[in-house]
Enzyme design. Structure first.
Site, PDB file in Angstrom:
ATOM      1  N   GLU A 121      19.240 -26.792   4.809  1.00  0.00           N
ATOM      2  CA  GLU A 121      18.564 -27.800   5.280  1.00  0.00           C
ATOM      3  C   GLU A 121      18.321 -28.962   3.656  1.00  0.00           C
ATOM      4  O   GLU A 121      17.891 -28.709   2.675  1.00  0.00           O
ATOM      5  CB  GLU A 121      17.337 -26.924   6.225  1.00  0.00           C
ATOM      6  N   THR A 162      20.665 -33.918  11.114  1.00  0.00           N
ATOM      7  CA  THR A 162      21.436 -32.434  11.006  1.00  0.00           C
ATOM      8  C   THR A 162      21.831 -32.132  12.635  1.00  0.00           C
ATOM      9  O   THR A 162      23.110 -31.791  12.295  1.00  0.00           O
ATOM     10  CB  THR A 162      19.500 -31.250  11.497  1.00  0.00           C
ATOM     11  N   HIS A 197      12.627 -29.340   3.984  1.00  0.00           N
ATOM     12  CA  HIS A 197      12.522 -30.143   5.004  1.00  0.00           C
ATOM     13  C   HIS A 197      11.983 -31.061   4.519  1.00  0.00           C
ATOM     14  O   HIS A 197      10.124 -30.706   3.941  1.00  0.00           O
ATOM     15  CB  HIS A 197      12.865 -29.484   6.531  1.00  0.00           C
ATOM     16  N   ASP A 219      23.074 -30.045   4.387  1.00  0.00           N
ATOM     17  CA  ASP A 219      23.223 -30.730   5.900  1.00  0.00           C
ATOM     18  C   ASP A 219      23.203 -32.423   5.155  1.00  0.00           C
ATOM     19  O   ASP A 219      23.911 -32.912   6.155  1.00  0.00           O
ATOM     20  CB  ASP A 219      22.660 -30.239   7.364  1.00  0.00           C
ATOM     21  N   HIS A 220      22.195 -33.179   4.676  1.00  0.00           N
ATOM     22  CA  HIS A 220      22.470 -34.145   4.376  1.00  0.00           C
ATOM     23  C   HIS A 220      21.488 -34.625   3.322  1.00  0.00           C
ATOM     24  O   HIS A 220      20.816 -33.465   2.053  1.00  0.00           O
ATOM     25  CB  HIS A 220      21.740 -35.322   5.553  1.00  0.00           C
TER      26      HIS A 220
HETATM   27  C1  GP9 Z   1      14.291 -29.403  13.709  1.00  0.00           C
HETATM   28  C2  GP9 Z   1      15.824 -29.196  12.316  1.00  0.00           C
HETATM   29  C3  GP9 Z   1      15.432 -30.453  11.328  1.00  0.00           C
HETATM   30  O1  GP9 Z   1      15.178 -27.745  14.438  1.00  0.00           O
HETATM   31  O2  GP9 Z   1      17.396 -28.537  12.865  1.00  0.00           O
HETATM   32  O3  GP9 Z   1      16.974 -31.544  11.230  1.00  0.00           O
HETATM   33  P1  GP9 Z   1      16.883 -33.345  10.832  1.00  0.00           P
HETATM   34  O4  GP9 Z   1      15.308 -33.872  11.028  1.00  0.00           O
HETATM   35  O5  GP9 Z   1      16.958 -32.315   9.233  1.00  0.00           O
HETATM   36  O6  GP9 Z   1      17.779 -33.745  11.640  1.00  0.00           O
HETATM   37 MN    MN Z   2      18.243 -31.691   8.491  1.00  0.00          MN
END
Ligand code: GP9
Ligand code: MN
Length: 709
Positions: free
Chosen positions: A274, A318, A436, A495-496
């Site tokens: 993440e 995500t 996150h 992911d980003h």
């Molecule tokens: C929540 C998680 C966060 O289930 O995958 O998503 P994001 O905010 O990174 O798009």
């Molecule tokens: Mn994410």
């Protein structure tokens, strides 16, 4: 108007009029107000008792109380436009409509932890939710209380206990009342947008729409979405797909014979890191590595590591990363493709493609199943199992969660009990979440110094990244102990970005620069991509690529034929790859040039370039831009037109049957048990039924202080 308002606001008047309502004469206004209150109260009570909306903080609490009122006023105010008995019955019908919608959602939510959508009502069976079948089993007697007030009101009317007010009210008061409802709705929306920006455009989760705007507003939101989608779907033709497939086929690159099929038949772990950026690799704070385990993995001789790999997500964050990774299709320009199209579209996704090779597939995540519409989308992708929050008993304790879900160390450890039950070979995707925004962690879990940029949302980033790294280290140790390390391929990717471009002074400090420009910001979009397998010829690879390329790269390594598949990425191991990395907004990077935020740069040196003075750049930019625009618009067409439903050309691919999958905990666990008995190839089965979960060691304090078991 003033006297009317005075009446409404005076408690004494109120009581007298209400008494009249229940015993003798009942001016329609009071009957209307009574119904608004009844609808309001029952909706709010059911919000609290039957839904799990994740309300945090006073603003959200306030909106939850407020949000049933506007639609109650608007709908019930219809009664005020009429006179006599009709107006009373109309009020009852409006109450009934809202109550039925509430009732239906209470039942649906109890079973599926989600709200009813027009798509599900319209095509209930195709999503495999088997509506109706289990309703009797899940209904509680108390659910009928939702209709109690209506029954009483009907009886009172029938037996003339409520006297009909024949006069009615003037039309303009009726209009004003409706307007009051509309104004309140906008007030609610205004406050909600401050608390959660992009609520409607990014559409994260149905729970969010209901929590902020209300159950009835959610229907409107859902109806608009469904209407737009069905329109673009209706207009699509098989020829549209043919044209796009000609484009993807023309851009397909031959696989690298040195790698093709070398990992055939192995288990695959996709570990979604993440918000993890490439700059964290080998990064040090106070002389200490932030992510020692990932660094070691990155430099391992059996790991193929990419250092020019970019995230390509848009608003869907995500979910966009997942869309690219599983399908080699881009996310959409606005919102999340998984949310908008995940439930009903046809996909040719990794789990489904690998199912044809005998793989079992499972996704793991410590957030609620509904987020990014994963609970529905994963069925369309072909996932056999989706282990979401409800599968993790430790997630029940709020102190075991942070931000969006279960803390990574607990999440990965508690996933072992399911991993060991999966028939092999399997494709398992684990989505971490602790690293996150806003990068907060409880004290007991912090074991790394924060950076000192002075930007509060940035400085904790290395701490949660360090925590994720430790969790990963523990997971890999377990893999080694149970023998999965050697017969699995591990795909890791960020992911980003974790630190957004709103934090430029802090970014400059982290990078040891005095300031950052668009070139630096583009480089800051790099995320890790690593593929590890015992025996794989590894090394740091400088090929330019992005998330869209993960699927073709992995499929070639696994030796799965990809001819005829509609993928927008390339195998990064192919020597013929043109290496144009496309960002969701149409910018791009190539090994030589890049365009970012309307500026051109030399990719290697960072020098700013001008299109007009450089014919070579001009030609290269035209080619890259043309490729970027075509890729994005074609990919969008595939998704918005649901074009893959027309893909009948590939005889070796069987479309996913969404009905086959059931992600309800009790059902899923039963299927898991049954399947590993019929195919005793899981780690557990090979271990003669002895669980390996004791081999998983973690230093997560929650297990020693009794918060986790
Ligand atoms: C929540 C998680 C966060 O289930 O995958 O998503 P994001 O905010 O990174 O798009
Ligand atoms: Mn994410």
């Amino acid at each position: 108007m003033m006297s009317f308002l005075k009446q409404v606001l005076s408690p004494k008047q109120w009581w007298q009029q209400l008494k009249k309502t229940t015993d003798s004469s009942a001016p329609i206004v009071w009957f209307f107000i009574l119904n608004v209150i009844l609808v309001w109260v029952k909706t709010y009570v059911n919000y609290l008792m039957n839904f799990n909306l994740g309300v945090v903080g006073p603003i959200q609490q306030f909106l939850l109380i407020l949000n049933p009122i506007p639609t109650a006023i608007i709908l019930l105010s219809l009664a005020l436009y009429f006179r006599g008995a009709l107006s009373y019955w109309l009020a009852i019908v409006m109450n009934l409509i809202q109550s039925m919608w509430l009732f239906a959602n209470v039942l649906y939510y109890r079973e599926f932890s989600d709200f009813l959508s027009i798509g599900i009502i319209g095509s209930g069976s195709s999503t495999g939710n088997n509506l109706g079948k289990s309703i009797v089993a899940i209904i509680h007697l108390s659910d009928y209380l939702i209709f109690l007030d209506i029954i009483l009101l009907v009886l009172l009317l029938i037996f003339h206990q409520i006297k009909i007010d024949k006069k009615g009210i003037q039309k303009r008061y009726a209009v004003l009342t409706t307007l009051l409802g509309v104004v309140l709705m906008f007030v609610d929306y205004g406050i909600a947008s401050v608390d959660r920006s992009g609520l409607l455009t990014r559409s994260f989760d149905n729970n969010y729409i209901v929590k902020y705007l209300g159950l009835n507003e959610y229907v409107v939101f859902n109806a608009v979405q469904t209407y737009n989608q069905s329109n673009s779907r209706k207009q699509a033709k098989p020829a549209d797909l043919k044209k796009i497939q000609a484009f993807t086929a023309q851009n397909q690159t031959p696989a690298n014979v040195q790698y093709y099929g070398t990992q055939k038949g192995k288990n695959v772990f996709v570990i979604h890191l993440e918000s993890f950026q490439q700059f964290l690799i080998d990064y040090k704070v106070d002389g200490q590595e932030v992510t020692p385990n990932l660094n070691q993995f990155y430099h391992d001789q059996n790991t193929l590591s990419y250092d020019n790999f970019y995230n390509q997500v848009g608003q869907g964050k995500t979910s966009d990363a997942e869309m690219m990774q599983e399908n080699s299709l881009y996310g959409l320009a606005t919102g999340s493709a998984m949310v908008k199209y995940g439930t009903n579209n046809t996909f040719e996704a990794m789990p489904a493609v690998l199912a044809q090779q005998g793989y079992t597939s499972a996704a793991f995540h410590g957030d609620v199943g509904t987020f990014w519409n994963r609970n529905n989308t994963y069925k369309s992708f072909g996932y056999n199992y989706y282990f979401s929050k409800e599968f993790y008993p430790n997630a029940k304790k709020s102190s075991n969660n942070v931000g969006y879900g279960l803390k990574d160390k607990i999440f990965l450890k508690d996933s072992a009990q399911y991993i060991e039950q999966l028939p092999q070979p399997f494709y398992a995707k684990l989505i971490t979440v602790t690293n996150h925004y806003p990068y907060e962690l409880d004290k007991q879990n912090i074991s790394f110094p924060a950076t000192k940029t002075g930007d509060n949302t940035v400085d904790g980033y290395v701490q949660t990244a360090h925590y994720l790294d430790q969790a990963f280290g523990e997971f890999i140790d377990y893999m080694k102990k149970v023998g999965l390390y050697d017969n699995s391929v591990f795909v890791l990717y960020g992911d980003h970005y974790g630190i957004s471009e709103n934090h430029q002074p802090a970014i400059a400090q982290l990078l040891g620069k005095s300031s950052v420009n668009n070139y630096d910001l583009a480089q800051f979009q790099k995320v890790p991509f690593m593929i590890h397998a015992t025996g794989l010829a590894g090394g740091v690879n400088h090929t330019y690529g992005g998330e869209i390329d993960m699927m073709p790269t992995l499929l070639d390594l696994l030796g799965v034929p990809t001819t005829g598949m509609t993928m927008f990425g390339h195998d990064l191991l192919s020597t013929a790859d043109s290496q144009i990395v496309v960002f969701r907004d149409g910018d791009w990077v190539t090994p030589k040039y890049m365009k970012y935020r309307n500026q051109y740069f030399n990719t290697e040196t960072g020098e700013t370039l001008s299109l007009d003075q450089d014919p070579e750049l001009k030609a290269a930019a035209k080619k890259a831009q043309d490729y970027a625009d075509k890729s994005l618009s074609y990919s969008d067409k595939i998704i918005t037109g649901d074009l893959l439903r027309f893909d009948t050309s590939r005889s070796n691919f069987h479309a996913v049957n969404k009905k086959e999958f059931d992600y309800q905990k009790s059902a899923a666990l039963k299927i898991l048990k049954r399947n590993q008995e019929s195919n005793p190839s899981s780690v557990l089965a090979k271990n003669n039924g002895h669980s390996s979960t004791d081999d998983y060691t973690t230093d997560a304090p929650e297990y020693s202080n009794g918060n986790a078991k």
